[in-house]
Design a protein around this motif. Structure first.
Motif, PDB file in Angstrom:
ATOM      1  N   ARG A 174      34.080 -44.996  29.985  1.00 19.26           N
ATOM      2  CA  ARG A 174      35.301 -45.549  30.584  1.00 19.26           C
ATOM      3  C   ARG A 174      36.266 -44.448  31.037  1.00 19.26           C
ATOM      4  O   ARG A 174      37.481 -44.637  31.055  1.00 19.26           O
ATOM      5  CB  ARG A 174      35.970 -46.514  29.595  1.00 19.26           C
ATOM      6  CG  ARG A 174      35.165 -47.779  29.381  1.00 19.26           C
ATOM      7  CD  ARG A 174      35.868 -48.812  28.523  1.00 19.26           C
ATOM      8  NE  ARG A 174      35.946 -48.434  27.119  1.00 19.26           N
ATOM      9  CZ  ARG A 174      34.955 -48.575  26.238  1.00 19.26           C
ATOM     10  NH1 ARG A 174      33.796 -49.090  26.621  1.00 19.26           N
ATOM     11  NH2 ARG A 174      35.114 -48.226  24.974  1.00 19.26           N
ATOM     12  N   THR A 175      35.704 -43.311  31.436  1.00 16.33           N
ATOM     13  CA  THR A 175      36.517 -42.181  31.884  1.00 16.33           C
ATOM     14  C   THR A 175      37.344 -42.524  33.117  1.00 16.33           C
ATOM     15  O   THR A 175      38.494 -42.098  33.243  1.00 16.33           O
ATOM     16  CB  THR A 175      35.627 -40.959  32.178  1.00 16.33           C
ATOM     17  OG1 THR A 175      34.977 -40.555  30.972  1.00 16.33           O
ATOM     18  CG2 THR A 175      36.448 -39.795  32.709  1.00 16.33           C
ATOM     19  N   VAL A 176      36.772 -43.294  34.044  1.00 15.94           N
ATOM     20  CA  VAL A 176      37.509 -43.659  35.260  1.00 15.94           C
ATOM     21  C   VAL A 176      38.779 -44.421  34.894  1.00 15.94           C
ATOM     22  O   VAL A 176      39.852 -44.182  35.467  1.00 15.94           O
ATOM     23  CB  VAL A 176      36.633 -44.488  36.210  1.00 15.94           C
ATOM     24  CG1 VAL A 176      37.464 -45.045  37.363  1.00 15.94           C
ATOM     25  CG2 VAL A 176      35.496 -43.635  36.771  1.00 15.94           C
ATOM     26  N   ALA A 177      38.684 -45.330  33.939  1.00 15.98           N
ATOM     27  CA  ALA A 177      39.862 -46.082  33.513  1.00 15.98           C
ATOM     28  C   ALA A 177      40.903 -45.155  32.890  1.00 15.98           C
ATOM     29  O   ALA A 177      42.106 -45.280  33.152  1.00 15.98           O
ATOM     30  CB  ALA A 177      39.454 -47.167  32.517  1.00 15.98           C
ATOM     31  N   TRP A 178      40.449 -44.219  32.068  1.00 13.03           N
ATOM     32  CA  TRP A 178      41.338 -43.247  31.428  1.00 13.03           C
ATOM     33  C   TRP A 178      42.148 -42.479  32.463  1.00 13.03           C
ATOM     34  O   TRP A 178      43.385 -42.412  32.387  1.00 13.03           O
ATOM     35  CB  TRP A 178      40.499 -42.310  30.565  1.00 13.03           C
ATOM     36  CG  TRP A 178      41.146 -41.062  30.047  1.00 13.03           C
ATOM     37  CD1 TRP A 178      40.927 -39.790  30.491  1.00 13.03           C
ATOM     38  CD2 TRP A 178      42.080 -40.933  28.964  1.00 13.03           C
ATOM     39  NE1 TRP A 178      41.649 -38.878  29.756  1.00 13.03           N
ATOM     40  CE2 TRP A 178      42.375 -39.558  28.810  1.00 13.03           C
ATOM     41  CE3 TRP A 178      42.680 -41.846  28.103  1.00 13.03           C
ATOM     42  CZ2 TRP A 178      43.248 -39.078  27.844  1.00 13.03           C
ATOM     43  CZ3 TRP A 178      43.567 -41.370  27.139  1.00 13.03           C
ATOM     44  CH2 TRP A 178      43.837 -40.016  27.014  1.00 13.03           C
ATOM     45  N   GLU A 179      41.457 -41.915  33.432  1.00 14.40           N
ATOM     46  CA  GLU A 179      42.132 -41.112  34.458  1.00 14.40           C
ATOM     47  C   GLU A 179      43.073 -41.969  35.294  1.00 14.40           C
ATOM     48  O   GLU A 179      44.209 -41.571  35.583  1.00 14.40           O
ATOM     49  CB  GLU A 179      41.096 -40.443  35.360  1.00 14.40           C
ATOM     50  CG  GLU A 179      40.208 -39.448  34.653  1.00 14.40           C
ATOM     51  CD  GLU A 179      39.087 -38.958  35.534  1.00 14.40           C
ATOM     52  OE1 GLU A 179      38.605 -37.842  35.278  1.00 14.40           O
ATOM     53  OE2 GLU A 179      38.683 -39.676  36.470  1.00 14.40           O
ATOM     54  N   THR A 180      42.606 -43.138  35.689  1.00 11.90           N
ATOM     55  CA  THR A 180      43.389 -44.014  36.565  1.00 11.90           C
ATOM     56  C   THR A 180      44.653 -44.513  35.876  1.00 11.90           C
ATOM     57  O   THR A 180      45.745 -44.506  36.457  1.00 11.90           O
ATOM     58  CB  THR A 180      42.538 -45.206  37.010  1.00 11.90           C
ATOM     59  OG1 THR A 180      41.358 -44.737  37.670  1.00 11.90           O
ATOM     60  CG2 THR A 180      43.311 -46.109  37.953  1.00 11.90           C
ATOM     61  N   ARG A 233      47.400 -41.778  35.270  1.00  8.54           N
ATOM     62  CA  ARG A 233      48.134 -41.507  36.515  1.00  8.54           C
ATOM     63  C   ARG A 233      49.079 -42.665  36.855  1.00  8.54           C
ATOM     64  O   ARG A 233      50.229 -42.457  37.266  1.00  8.54           O
ATOM     65  CB  ARG A 233      47.157 -41.266  37.663  1.00  8.54           C
ATOM     66  CG  ARG A 233      47.800 -40.712  38.928  1.00  8.54           C
ATOM     67  CD  ARG A 233      46.805 -40.640  40.073  1.00  8.54           C
ATOM     68  NE  ARG A 233      45.648 -39.819  39.738  1.00  8.54           N
ATOM     69  CZ  ARG A 233      45.581 -38.501  39.927  1.00  8.54           C
ATOM     70  NH1 ARG A 233      46.619 -37.867  40.439  1.00  8.54           N
ATOM     71  NH2 ARG A 233      44.488 -37.844  39.620  1.00  8.54           N
ATOM     72  N   ALA A 234      48.595 -43.885  36.655  1.00  7.65           N
ATOM     73  CA  ALA A 234      49.426 -45.058  36.950  1.00  7.65           C
ATOM     74  C   ALA A 234      50.656 -45.110  36.065  1.00  7.65           C
ATOM     75  O   ALA A 234      51.763 -45.412  36.542  1.00  7.65           O
ATOM     76  CB  ALA A 234      48.600 -46.330  36.784  1.00  7.65           C
ATOM     77  N   ARG A 235      50.490 -44.820  34.756  1.00  7.39           N
ATOM     78  CA  ARG A 235      51.641 -44.846  33.853  1.00  7.39           C
ATOM     79  C   ARG A 235      52.682 -43.805  34.270  1.00  7.39           C
ATOM     80  O   ARG A 235      53.882 -44.042  34.150  1.00  7.39           O
ATOM     81  CB  ARG A 235      51.210 -44.586  32.399  1.00  7.39           C
ATOM     82  CG  ARG A 235      50.276 -45.610  31.754  1.00  7.39           C
ATOM     83  CD  ARG A 235      50.894 -46.978  31.571  1.00  7.39           C
ATOM     84  NE  ARG A 235      50.697 -47.793  32.753  1.00  7.39           N
ATOM     85  CZ  ARG A 235      49.578 -48.463  33.031  1.00  7.39           C
ATOM     86  NH1 ARG A 235      48.554 -48.423  32.213  1.00  7.39           N
ATOM     87  NH2 ARG A 235      49.494 -49.184  34.133  1.00  7.39           N
TER      88      ARG A 235
END
Length: 258
Positions: free
Chosen positions: A172-178, A181-183
């Motif tokens: 779930r690395t993509v979710a982590w990075e995304t 950045r969103a926060r």
């Protein structure tokens, strides 16, 4: 009050359910930090790994891991933060400590238990968000799964830095990075995410990608899949100028958490 804040992130493998080995390892890593720093950020459950074996691993709040944090904060004259498995009143908590250089501290209990791993069956969820003041910086410390819930992190102009400590798996690395950045973007804040690497005792793989984002969502740290230590300088002027220029926080929807 400081115009800058030097933050050191430590991305590391963890010895599974072995507090003594982890504390020794992090002592060595902290000793080898090559520059002065104001704050050291360690991963979630940095002394054990993300384990549901709380009955065996939990420590009292003033246990050896907390005492280790206090000793190192005083010795190196820096704040240290990370989460620890704690037992209190016959309950278990995934508790994040923020220890100041003088040994005083603030604490935050993880609000969102990771139900997919049955964390909610072992650990008691926290009910209060923490915003603390350190060197004139308002800091909001959160833990791993909290990252998926933007309402809990909602900035009402009451903090400058958002910190997530985590054991966030490779898949779930993509979710982590995304989401990191969103926060940062939606809250106009520096956002720091510190994750672990390696395999845990359940054979889950972690690839780090710890990162620091500025208030516009630009990554200002390195990015790595293995162990690393990096110190990043946060600038208060960056926060003030961009908030004054764009005033995005002034246009947020008005609501209250019940």
């Amino acid at each position: 009050m400081s115009d800058t804040l030097k933050v050191t992130i430590i991305q590391s493998e963890l010895h599974w359910e072995n507090a003594d080995a982890n504390l020794k390892m992090f002592s060595d890593k902290i000793q080898n930090i090559e520059t002065e720093t104001d704050l050291i950020v360690l991963p979630e459950m940095f002394s054990t790994g993300f384990s549901m074996n709380a009955a065996h691993l939990a420590e009292p709040e003033n246990g050896k891991t907390f005492q280790w944090m206090v000793a190192h904060a005083k010795n190196y004259q820096t704040a240290i933060t990370g989460s620890v498995i704690i037992t209190e009143n016959e309950r278990f908590y995934n508790r994040m400590f923020f220890v100041f250089p003088d040994g005083s501290f603030k604490k935050y209990d993880k609000r969102h238990a990771f139900t997919y791993a049955k964390e909610d069956e072992i650990y008691t969820e926290g009910t209060e968000r923490l915003v603390l003041d350190y060197k004139g910086w308002k800091i909001c410390p959160l833990i791993c799964y909290d990252l998926r819930f933007p309402v809990w992190a909602r900035n009402t102009n009451d903090y400058d830095v958002l910190i997530y400590v985590a054991n966030w798996p490779k898949k779930r690395t993509v979710a982590w990075e995304t989401l990191l950045r969103a926060r940062a973007i939606e809250n106009m804040t520096y956002c720091i995410g510190v994750n672990r690497v390696g395999l845990d005792g359940n054979n889950h793989e972690y690839v780090g990608h710890s990162a620091v984002y500025d208030v516009l969502g630009k990554q200002i740290s390195s990015s790595a899949f293995d162990e690393f230590i990096e110190t990043i300088i946060l600038e208060k002027d960056h926060v003030i100028k961009n908030r004054n220029q764009f005033q995005f926080l002034n246009d947020r929807d008005a609501f209250k958490l019940l």
